[in-house]
Design a protein around this motif. Sequence first.
Motif, PDB file in Angstrom:
ATOM      1  N   VAL A  99       0.840  -1.198   0.000  1.00  0.00           N
ATOM      2  CA  VAL A  99       0.000   0.000   0.000  1.00  0.00           C
ATOM      3  C   VAL A  99       0.878   1.251   0.000  1.00  0.00           C
ATOM      4  CG1 VAL A  99      -1.812   1.273   1.214  1.00  0.00           C
ATOM      5  CG2 VAL A  99      -1.771  -1.248   1.289  1.00  0.00           C
ATOM      6  N   LYS A 101       0.408   5.286   0.800  1.00  0.00           N
ATOM      7  CA  LYS A 101      -0.553   6.164   1.446  1.00  0.00           C
ATOM      8  C   LYS A 101       0.105   7.485   1.810  1.00  0.00           C
ATOM      9  CE  LYS A 101      -3.827   6.271   5.328  1.00  0.00           C
ATOM     10  NZ  LYS A 101      -4.335   5.524   6.517  1.00  0.00           N
ATOM     11  N   TYR A 103      -0.833  11.575   3.287  1.00  0.00           N
ATOM     12  CA  TYR A 103      -1.770  12.584   3.794  1.00  0.00           C
ATOM     13  C   TYR A 103      -1.431  13.917   3.138  1.00  0.00           C
ATOM     14  CZ  TYR A 103      -4.042  15.813   7.042  1.00  0.00           C
ATOM     15  OH  TYR A 103      -4.807  16.812   7.585  1.00  0.00           O
ATOM     16  N   ILE A 109      -6.709  12.284   1.589  1.00  0.00           N
ATOM     17  CA  ILE A 109      -5.714  11.246   1.856  1.00  0.00           C
ATOM     18  C   ILE A 109      -5.626  10.345   0.631  1.00  0.00           C
ATOM     19  CG2 ILE A 109      -5.062   9.304   3.306  1.00  0.00           C
ATOM     20  CD1 ILE A 109      -6.583  10.598   5.591  1.00  0.00           C
ATOM     21  N   ARG A 111      -4.439   7.032  -1.285  1.00  0.00           N
ATOM     22  CA  ARG A 111      -4.102   5.638  -0.967  1.00  0.00           C
ATOM     23  C   ARG A 111      -4.347   4.758  -2.195  1.00  0.00           C
ATOM     24  NH1 ARG A 111      -5.505   1.762   4.136  1.00  0.00           N
ATOM     25  NH2 ARG A 111      -5.257  -0.234   3.037  1.00  0.00           N
ATOM     26  N   ASP A 113      -3.785   0.557  -3.254  1.00  0.00           N
ATOM     27  CA  ASP A 113      -3.410  -0.798  -2.862  1.00  0.00           C
ATOM     28  C   ASP A 113      -2.966  -1.599  -4.086  1.00  0.00           C
ATOM     29  OD1 ASP A 113      -5.035   0.367  -0.785  1.00  0.00           O
ATOM     30  OD2 ASP A 113      -5.171  -1.624   0.100  1.00  0.00           O
ATOM     31  N   ARG A 131       3.924   6.004  -4.331  1.00  0.00           N
ATOM     32  CA  ARG A 131       4.211   6.921  -3.219  1.00  0.00           C
ATOM     33  C   ARG A 131       4.966   8.151  -3.716  1.00  0.00           C
ATOM     34  NH1 ARG A 131       3.523   9.366   1.784  1.00  0.00           N
ATOM     35  NH2 ARG A 131       5.522   9.657   2.825  1.00  0.00           N
ATOM     36  N   GLN A 134       2.550  10.457  -5.346  1.00  0.00           N
ATOM     37  CA  GLN A 134       1.714  11.121  -4.339  1.00  0.00           C
ATOM     38  C   GLN A 134       2.455  12.297  -3.695  1.00  0.00           C
ATOM     39  OE1 GLN A 134       0.599   8.008  -1.636  1.00  0.00           O
ATOM     40  NE2 GLN A 134      -0.805   7.001  -3.083  1.00  0.00           N
TER      41      GLN A 134
END
Length: 283
Positions: A99, A101, A103, A109, A111, A113, A131, A134
Amino acid sequence: MPKGIPNPAAMYGIYLRSWGYEVSIVRNGKRYFQQFGRASYGGDAQALRQAQEWRDGVVRSVPPVPRRTRAEKLRVNNTTGVSGVFCQVAPGGKVRAWVAKTYIGQDEILRTDFPVNTVGESAQALAIEERARQLERMDGLAKLHPAEESIRTSPPSAPAGLLAPKRSKSEIRRSTNSSGVSGVHFKAPNPGHPGYWLAITYTAGRGSVSKAFSIKEHGPEKAKQLAIEERQRQLEEKLAFLQQDSSVAARTPPLSIPFLLDQPSQASSLQHGMTAGGTRPPQ
């Protein structure tokens, strides 16, 4: 303040103590710490104002780290070697999914998977790549307190003229002071001596200036009053010296050679209770 509720902006990073105020702010693992006593600044209002100005200076000169930098820092419980990436484990101990994730902000948020039974052994690598994508959406500085941004972008709140300079130790009236005036003390060399009142003032870079007034010569009340008046004169002379010294320093070229006085001033000869002639004060 209760846990989870930030202090008011005026008291951000400032803590009330029995003797005054204490400033403590942490930046990038380094603590910036300073104390401001009521006695050192002439009262509660000045001590608090000095603490706030010092705090504001730290906030302006040492901003918090970028949010992304903080988000990339590994936590102590991280087991993957990449922040924001973790695995989900089935009851039998087998990795079920990787995962990613992040913030970004309140109500946002991110996320994703990556189930192992779907993407196979590349699940962890895909989570690491996700990641990184993100984190590209994360900008700005870490938010430490609601007052941070306003302090950082606003000019100093108190003009320099409204800030009282810190008093030297000789200017602070101690609890053992018997005259009610700092720098004025009663002295008696031995129990049978009538004693004298002493006015003494210390100036950094200049030394101590003192003058004694004998009780035998002036009487107890007159000697004390003369010492208080002398103390006031010494403080005025000290202030004039400091102002002149700062003015000269501002006009002096950086590579100038300092000069030495040929003769010691009268003030420097009045040390340790001695008069200008080098003798003890009258007893």
